[in-house]
Design a protein around this motif. Structure first.
Motif, mmCIF file in Angstrom:
data_model
loop_
_atom_site.group_PDB
_atom_site.id
_atom_site.type_symbol
_atom_site.label_atom_id
_atom_site.label_comp_id
_atom_site.label_asym_id
_atom_site.label_seq_id
_atom_site.Cartn_x
_atom_site.Cartn_y
_atom_site.Cartn_z
ATOM 1 N N ILE A 103 10.950 -7.097 -4.325
ATOM 2 C CA ILE A 103 9.886 -6.459 -3.558
ATOM 3 C C ILE A 103 9.978 -4.951 -3.749
ATOM 4 O O ILE A 103 11.038 -4.358 -3.564
ATOM 5 C CB ILE A 103 9.985 -6.831 -2.060
ATOM 6 C CG1 ILE A 103 9.769 -8.335 -1.881
ATOM 7 C CG2 ILE A 103 8.988 -6.025 -1.241
ATOM 8 C CD1 ILE A 103 10.026 -8.821 -0.472
ATOM 9 N N ALA A 106 6.748 -2.979 1.343
ATOM 10 C CA ALA A 106 6.177 -3.887 2.342
ATOM 11 C C ALA A 106 5.512 -3.053 3.421
ATOM 12 O O ALA A 106 6.061 -2.034 3.852
ATOM 13 C CB ALA A 106 7.261 -4.774 2.938
ATOM 14 N N ARG A 107 4.319 -3.495 3.820
ATOM 15 C CA ARG A 107 3.580 -2.773 4.848
ATOM 16 C C ARG A 107 3.132 -3.739 5.940
ATOM 17 O O ARG A 107 2.657 -4.835 5.653
ATOM 18 C CB ARG A 107 2.369 -2.074 4.252
ATOM 19 C CG ARG A 107 2.750 -0.921 3.332
ATOM 20 C CD ARG A 107 1.553 -0.213 2.805
ATOM 21 N NE ARG A 107 0.994 -1.042 1.727
ATOM 22 C CZ ARG A 107 -0.229 -0.911 1.257
ATOM 23 N NH1 ARG A 107 -1.053 -0.022 1.761
ATOM 24 N NH2 ARG A 107 -0.658 -1.674 0.276
ATOM 25 N N SER A 110 -1.468 -4.269 7.130
ATOM 26 C CA SER A 110 -2.079 -3.489 6.064
ATOM 27 C C SER A 110 -3.552 -3.856 5.890
ATOM 28 O O SER A 110 -3.902 -5.029 5.804
ATOM 29 C CB SER A 110 -1.319 -3.740 4.767
ATOM 30 O OG SER A 110 -1.791 -2.903 3.753
ATOM 31 N N LEU A 120 1.911 -7.012 4.007
ATOM 32 C CA LEU A 120 1.521 -6.941 2.603
ATOM 33 C C LEU A 120 2.779 -6.632 1.798
ATOM 34 O O LEU A 120 3.409 -5.590 1.997
ATOM 35 C CB LEU A 120 0.471 -5.851 2.376
ATOM 36 C CG LEU A 120 -0.140 -5.841 0.978
ATOM 37 C CD1 LEU A 120 -1.014 -7.087 0.771
ATOM 38 C CD2 LEU A 120 -0.959 -4.590 0.764
ATOM 39 N N LEU A 121 3.156 -7.577 0.932
ATOM 40 C CA LEU A 121 4.311 -7.380 0.058
ATOM 41 C C LEU A 121 3.821 -6.864 -1.282
ATOM 42 O O LEU A 121 2.874 -7.405 -1.852
ATOM 43 C CB LEU A 121 5.077 -8.693 -0.129
ATOM 44 C CG LEU A 121 5.682 -9.324 1.124
ATOM 45 C CD1 LEU A 121 6.398 -10.622 0.768
ATOM 46 C CD2 LEU A 121 6.624 -8.362 1.820
ATOM 47 N N GLU A 122 4.490 -5.819 -1.779
ATOM 48 C CA GLU A 122 4.116 -5.219 -3.052
ATOM 49 C C GLU A 122 5.178 -5.553 -4.088
ATOM 50 O O GLU A 122 6.375 -5.325 -3.880
ATOM 51 C CB GLU A 122 3.993 -3.703 -2.893
ATOM 52 C CG GLU A 122 2.950 -3.304 -1.872
ATOM 53 C CD GLU A 122 3.023 -1.842 -1.483
ATOM 54 O OE1 GLU A 122 3.916 -1.111 -1.967
ATOM 55 O OE2 GLU A 122 2.184 -1.429 -0.671
ATOM 56 N N VAL A 127 0.066 -7.592 -5.367
ATOM 57 C CA VAL A 127 0.412 -7.602 -3.944
ATOM 58 C C VAL A 127 0.207 -9.026 -3.421
ATOM 59 O O VAL A 127 -0.574 -9.795 -3.986
ATOM 60 C CB VAL A 127 -0.421 -6.604 -3.114
ATOM 61 C CG1 VAL A 127 -0.130 -5.179 -3.543
ATOM 62 C CG2 VAL A 127 -1.897 -6.916 -3.178
ATOM 63 N N ILE A 151 -6.866 -11.948 -4.085
ATOM 64 C CA ILE A 151 -5.635 -11.435 -3.478
ATOM 65 C C ILE A 151 -4.771 -12.643 -3.138
ATOM 66 O O ILE A 151 -5.138 -13.441 -2.274
ATOM 67 C CB ILE A 151 -5.932 -10.613 -2.205
ATOM 68 C CG1 ILE A 151 -6.799 -9.404 -2.547
ATOM 69 C CG2 ILE A 151 -4.627 -10.185 -1.529
ATOM 70 C CD1 ILE A 151 -7.336 -8.666 -1.333
ATOM 71 N N SER A 153 -2.402 -14.927 -1.295
ATOM 72 C CA SER A 153 -2.076 -14.900 0.134
ATOM 73 C C SER A 153 -1.472 -16.235 0.555
ATOM 74 O O SER A 153 -1.868 -17.293 0.065
ATOM 75 C CB SER A 153 -3.317 -14.583 0.959
ATOM 76 O OG SER A 153 -4.388 -15.428 0.591
#
Length: 183
Positions: A103, A106-107, A110, A120-122, A127, A151, A153
């Motif tokens: 990772i 991480a937010r 987001s 939200l994992l980057e 993402v 996206i 998810s």
């Protein structure tokens, strides 16, 4: 039983083992905002836990705690095991096995278009939106937005932990044993 609480005037989520006993814990319930008492220093037959100072605890408090510990879990990961996925592409069934990825960031909460992902994992090249289900599944319009926007998810379902010990949810999150669905 509440095992996690928020420190007053902050967003810090702490486990019962990390605070002082009694009102000195300086904690509030993340669900209702009421003052909590840490019960972690005396001799008792009960496990250490937080209790509402007023004595009133609702299902909403437990629900919020589950949601927050899941968010906290994903925010603090160094790597993530992306679950296997199979899908149809131009009439062909494709499959991708699970893979562990580093990772990059991480937010929390987001913003993605008109919606907010719980986490939200980057990763290096994409993402991943993480949704946490405790009492209701992701809304259809939000799921449709993720799909149309391509996206990736995943929704993790913690609804079965509402009547179980919070420690079970924490353990199962760490061991990747929580039910999930690709959105």
């Amino acid at each position: 039983m509440l095992l996690y609480a928020t420190v007053k005037n902050s967003n810090s989520l702490l486990h019962i083992s990390k605070v002082e006993n009694g009102l000195a814990c300086n904690c509030i319930c993340p669900g209702c905002g009421s003052t909590l008492v840490a019960r972690n220093g005396g001799k008792t037959d009960k496990s250490h836990h937080f209790a509402h100072y007023t004595g009133v605890e609702s299902t909403h408090c437990v629900m919020t705690q589950l949601h927050l510990i899941a968010q906290d879990h994903f925010l603090n990961l160094d790597s993530f095991e992306l679950p296997e996925v199979s899908f149809q592409y131009k009439g062909i069934e494709l499959f991708h096995p699970k893979v562990k990825l580093a990772i990059k960031g991480a937010r929390l909460e987001s913003k993605l278009g008109p919606y907010f992902a719980d986490v939200l994992l980057e990763f290096e090249s994409f993402v991943l939106a993480i949704e946490v289900c405790v009492t209701h599944q992701n809304e259809d319009d939000k799921t449709e937005f993720y799909q149309q926007s391509k996206i990736p998810s995943i929704e993790f379902d913690l609804s079965s932990y509402l009547k179980r010990e919070i420690s079970e949810a924490v353990s199962d999150l760490k061991e990747n044993n929580v039910l999930f669905v690709w959105l």
